[in-house]
Design a protein around this motif. Structure first.
Motif, PDB file in Angstrom:
ATOM      1  N   THR A 561      54.725  -3.388 -47.819  1.00  0.00           N
ATOM      2  CA  THR A 561      54.451  -2.709 -49.087  1.00  0.00           C
ATOM      3  C   THR A 561      55.667  -1.886 -49.514  1.00  0.00           C
ATOM      4  O   THR A 561      55.648  -1.266 -50.580  1.00  0.00           O
ATOM      5  CB  THR A 561      53.239  -1.775 -48.967  1.00  0.00           C
ATOM      6  N   ARG A 562      56.720  -1.883 -48.665  1.00  0.00           N
ATOM      7  CA  ARG A 562      57.926  -1.123 -48.970  1.00  0.00           C
ATOM      8  C   ARG A 562      58.860  -1.904 -49.886  1.00  0.00           C
ATOM      9  O   ARG A 562      58.909  -3.128 -49.817  1.00  0.00           O
ATOM     10  CB  ARG A 562      58.708  -0.826 -47.684  1.00  0.00           C
ATOM     11  N   PRO A 563      59.623  -1.219 -50.747  1.00  0.00           N
ATOM     12  CA  PRO A 563      60.692  -1.903 -51.483  1.00  0.00           C
ATOM     13  C   PRO A 563      61.764  -2.382 -50.515  1.00  0.00           C
ATOM     14  O   PRO A 563      61.870  -1.887 -49.390  1.00  0.00           O
ATOM     15  CB  PRO A 563      61.213  -0.826 -52.432  1.00  0.00           C
ATOM     16  N   VAL A 564      62.556  -3.348 -50.945  1.00  0.00           N
ATOM     17  CA  VAL A 564      63.459  -4.024 -50.022  1.00  0.00           C
ATOM     18  C   VAL A 564      64.478  -3.075 -49.390  1.00  0.00           C
ATOM     19  O   VAL A 564      64.846  -3.247 -48.216  1.00  0.00           O
ATOM     20  CB  VAL A 564      64.158  -5.210 -50.722  1.00  0.00           C
ATOM     21  N   GLY A 565      64.930  -2.077 -50.128  1.00  0.00           N
ATOM     22  CA  GLY A 565      65.898  -1.144 -49.550  1.00  0.00           C
ATOM     23  C   GLY A 565      65.330  -0.385 -48.370  1.00  0.00           C
ATOM     24  O   GLY A 565      65.975  -0.270 -47.315  1.00  0.00           O
ATOM     25  N   ASP A 566      64.130   0.138 -48.536  1.00  0.00           N
ATOM     26  CA  ASP A 566      63.477   0.847 -47.433  1.00  0.00           C
ATOM     27  C   ASP A 566      63.156  -0.116 -46.295  1.00  0.00           C
ATOM     28  O   ASP A 566      63.264   0.234 -45.111  1.00  0.00           O
ATOM     29  CB  ASP A 566      62.189   1.511 -47.915  1.00  0.00           C
ATOM     30  N   LEU A 567      62.755  -1.327 -46.664  1.00  0.00           N
ATOM     31  CA  LEU A 567      62.407  -2.316 -45.650  1.00  0.00           C
ATOM     32  C   LEU A 567      63.590  -2.634 -44.750  1.00  0.00           C
ATOM     33  O   LEU A 567      63.466  -2.708 -43.528  1.00  0.00           O
ATOM     34  CB  LEU A 567      61.905  -3.596 -46.329  1.00  0.00           C
ATOM     35  N   ARG A 568      64.753  -2.824 -45.346  1.00  0.00           N
ATOM     36  CA  ARG A 568      65.952  -3.143 -44.547  1.00  0.00           C
ATOM     37  C   ARG A 568      66.229  -2.050 -43.520  1.00  0.00           C
ATOM     38  O   ARG A 568      66.590  -2.330 -42.372  1.00  0.00           O
ATOM     39  CB  ARG A 568      67.163  -3.316 -45.470  1.00  0.00           C
ATOM     40  N   LYS A 569      66.073  -0.798 -43.926  1.00  0.00           N
ATOM     41  CA  LYS A 569      66.320   0.294 -42.997  1.00  0.00           C
ATOM     42  C   LYS A 569      65.315   0.276 -41.848  1.00  0.00           C
ATOM     43  O   LYS A 569      65.667   0.501 -40.691  1.00  0.00           O
ATOM     44  CB  LYS A 569      66.233   1.631 -43.735  1.00  0.00           C
ATOM     45  N   LEU A 570      64.054  -0.023 -42.178  1.00  0.00           N
ATOM     46  CA  LEU A 570      63.021  -0.013 -41.151  1.00  0.00           C
ATOM     47  C   LEU A 570      63.153  -1.186 -40.193  1.00  0.00           C
ATOM     48  O   LEU A 570      62.730  -1.106 -39.042  1.00  0.00           O
ATOM     49  CB  LEU A 570      61.643  -0.037 -41.812  1.00  0.00           C
ATOM     50  N   LEU A 571      63.730  -2.281 -40.667  1.00  0.00           N
ATOM     51  CA  LEU A 571      63.882  -3.464 -39.825  1.00  0.00           C
ATOM     52  C   LEU A 571      65.174  -3.457 -39.011  1.00  0.00           C
ATOM     53  O   LEU A 571      65.359  -4.303 -38.137  1.00  0.00           O
ATOM     54  CB  LEU A 571      63.843  -4.733 -40.681  1.00  0.00           C
ATOM     55  N   ALA A 572      66.057  -2.525 -39.302  1.00  0.00           N
ATOM     56  CA  ALA A 572      67.321  -2.480 -38.570  1.00  0.00           C
ATOM     57  C   ALA A 572      67.067  -2.167 -37.102  1.00  0.00           C
ATOM     58  O   ALA A 572      66.205  -1.360 -36.770  1.00  0.00           O
ATOM     59  CB  ALA A 572      68.247  -1.431 -39.184  1.00  0.00           C
ATOM     60  N   PRO A 573      67.796  -2.803 -36.178  1.00  0.00           N
ATOM     61  CA  PRO A 573      67.620  -2.517 -34.739  1.00  0.00           C
ATOM     62  C   PRO A 573      67.794  -1.027 -34.455  1.00  0.00           C
ATOM     63  O   PRO A 573      68.675  -0.373 -35.009  1.00  0.00           O
ATOM     64  CB  PRO A 573      68.733  -3.344 -34.086  1.00  0.00           C
ATOM     65  N   GLY A 574      66.889  -0.531 -33.611  1.00  0.00           N
ATOM     66  CA  GLY A 574      66.983   0.868 -33.225  1.00  0.00           C
ATOM     67  C   GLY A 574      66.300   1.837 -34.154  1.00  0.00           C
ATOM     68  O   GLY A 574      66.271   3.032 -33.901  1.00  0.00           O
ATOM     69  N   ARG A 575      65.707   1.309 -35.272  1.00  0.00           N
ATOM     70  CA  ARG A 575      65.000   2.170 -36.203  1.00  0.00           C
ATOM     71  C   ARG A 575      63.501   1.970 -36.067  1.00  0.00           C
ATOM     72  O   ARG A 575      63.031   0.892 -35.738  1.00  0.00           O
ATOM     73  CB  ARG A 575      65.424   1.861 -37.657  1.00  0.00           C
TER      74      ARG A 575
END
Length: 579
Positions: A561-575
């Protein structure tokens, strides 16, 4: 009788199964299976497309020959190739393929060697120890067959898959609403609660002349049997086997009837007790105080008169929803429009039916901001899974294709097989090029609980792992869940910042509603993935949202449900997947 899309698809699938047992040309098999998939994916009835003069040969994988076969099937109800194949091999043979461990070659051997043409005959032959006499079988295989037959029986409820019920229910509901004199009509029961399977359909109707409506429904063209017919209640059985109870009620009782027939039984009992404690009587006709009607024309009026807010049907299972409503603690449930994108999709690179561009365009048409491409890895050979070189080429293709879209981002992923020891199927060197990694178990499903759990935990500890797809591996009515200690899985998901999937494929819906709610309560982030293998299957997202609502999930509980910018940060390794 009108021919439905599922009838056509089932006919082609049965034909392909019979031909495969008979060791036919693999190209013919693939053509028939692709035709079945294409027909099943159509949102409009094939018979309506033909009536409108549309050319079926323009559909994906449907040439002139197959288009002609489909048209003749719609006209006659017969598929010539299937009739011929059934003359050679009994159609009941295809049921053997549903038994885990029996493929076309073994089904052929069982038929040729022992004359077995049904699961019942297979079970008897195994109990009589005759299967072990066939070349290539043996005692262990015979025992395994008996085990699988028993397991299938235990996990095959006498209920209809929700998605299959929809195909019968929605045309019926539309037809009823178009009858003269009908004011309101809606489907209640487990269908309205969006349970993954449906026992029967409860349709509630209001009309000026109940008897006329009750007589009319007996003439609906999909009716196989009229079980009973009265002035206000009619019970039918549709050709697909689904029983339908149609009740015509007064306008002033519509809300009470919708509540009563929506259920669940336990929710209704709890609400009736609440009514009794306040001096009321609640039934399908209304809420009463000393024979005077207090409420009943709407569901909201019933709940309000009992000092409660309206409770969404998906929550009505007596799992704390009444207490939550009383304390103003009901969740704001996720809605379909909350979904910003889809992170689990397949293309023709593995076992999908459409290429990268076609899937991306379909996602864009649905208003999504991103689409994750996650074809299978090499271990899933039957799906033509990708090795490192092929995945590298796909990554480059995605980068190039992203240049063509302004309002859609195609994310690079892969559904990587989790091997029996918990290792991943592809090396880190290629996985590091992805936006995120989806892990999935597709093999060694019978491992003991401890071994299966340790296997999954090992994979979840991998620093690149972000999502676990269809975590329990179940197939509704076909295969139970793998043995897992879900409490430990939830802990590992939190510790390793991993989201667990609610797989929206109608036969999976995995995690199930109660496990998904337990995951949320434990603090795990969920993701709804369509596991789409064609553009049409992107619409399976609605089934995943239904399941999420039954699990009490809000939009904030769901990763996509997140916009793509927030999603990328959440999917980054270590996050953290939860932010």
């Amino acid at each position: 009788m009108p021919v439905r899309n599922r009838d056509i698809a089932n006919a082609f699938e049965t034909l392909a199964d019979l031909l495969e047992i008979g060791e036919a040309n693999p190209f013919r098999l693939r053509a028939y299976r692709n035709a079945a998939s294409t027909v099943r994916d159509q949102s409009r009835p094939i018979r309506d497309m033909l009536a409108a003069g549309e050319d079926l040969s323009e559909l994906p994988g449907i040439g002139d020959d197959l288009a002609g076969q489909i048209e003749r099937y719609v006209e006659t109800g017969h598929l010539a190739g299937l009739d011929a194949a059934t003359d050679r091999l009994p159609a009941g043979l295809t049921a053997l393929l549903d038994i885990n461990g029996i493929g076309p070659k073994r089904a052929h051997a069982l038929y040729e060697g022992l004359g077995i043409t049904s699961v019942e005959a297979l079970a008897k032959a195994a109990r009589d120890q005759r299967i072990r006499t066939l070349p290539g079988f043996g005692e262990k295989t015979e025992q395994r067959i008996l085990y699988e037959i028993d397991r299938q029986a235990r996990h095959s409820p006498a209920r209809t898959l929700l998605a299959d019920a929809e195909e019968m229910a929605e045309p019926l509901l539309d037809w009823i609403r178009q009858r003269s004199g009908v004011d309101q009509a809606a489907i209640a029961g487990s269908y309205r609660r969006r349970r993954e399977t449906v026992g029967d359909l409860d349709v509630v109707v209001t009309a000026g002349d109940p008897a006329t409506v009750s007589r009319a429904v007996t003439h609906y063209d999909d009716v196989a049997e009229v079980i009973s017919s009265g002035e206000t209640r009619t019970t039918l059985r549709l050709r697909g086997g689904l029983q339908v109870d149609i009740r015509v009620v007064p306008d002033g009782a519509y809300g009470a009837a919708m509540h009563y027939f929506t259920g669940s039984r336990d929710h209704n009992i709890a609400l009736r007790r609440r009514a009794q404690a306040r001096g009321f009587k609640l039934n399908e006709y209304g809420l009463f105080k000393d024979e005077q009607t207090v409420a009943g024309d709407t569901e909201e009026s019933v709940y309000k008169s009992l000092s409660l807010p309206w409770i969404a049907p998906e929550l009505r299972e007596n799992r704390g929803e009444i207490e939550a409503a009383e304390n103003d603690a009901l969740p704001g449930l996720i809605e379909r429009q909350d979904i910003r994108g889809n992170l689990h999709t397949h293309t023709t690179a593995s076992d999908g039916k459409a290429d990268l561009a076609e899937m991306a365009e379909a996602a864009q048409d649905r208003g999504w901001g991103y689409l994750g491409i996650s074809d299978h890895s090499r271990a899933v050979r039957v799906a033509h899974g990708l090795d490192s070189d092929r995945l590298a080429r796909q990554i480059d293709e995605i980068d190039a294709l992203n240049e063509r879209f302004d309002d859609l981002v195609i994310l690079k992923s892969c559904e990587v097989d989790i091997l029996s020891d918990g290792a991943l199927d592809l090396p880190d060197a290629i996985l590091e090029r992805l936006d995120y990694v989806i892990g999935a178990i597709h093999s060694d499903l019978a491992l003991a609980r401890r071994a299966q759990t340790e296997r999954l935990l090992e994979a979840m500890a991998h620093p690149l792992m972000r999502i676990i797809a269809h975590p329990t591996g179940r197939l509704i009515g076909q295969r139970g869940p793998i043995a897992l200690d879900l409490d430990r899985v939830f802990e590992a998901a939190i510790d390793n910042h991993i989201a667990l999937e609610i797989n929206a494929q109608p036969k999976r819906l995995d995690l199930n509603d109660q496990d998904a709610r337990a995951a949320r309560d434990a603090g795990v982030m969920l993701v709804i993935g369509t596991d789409a293998h064609s553009p049409a299957q992107l619409d399976f997202m609605r089934h995943g949202v239904d399941q999420a609502r039954r699990a009490w999930l809000s939009a904030s509980d769901v990763l996509n449900t997140r916009p793509v910018g927030d999603l990328r940060k959440l999917l980054a390794p270590g996050r953290s997947a939860g932010g």
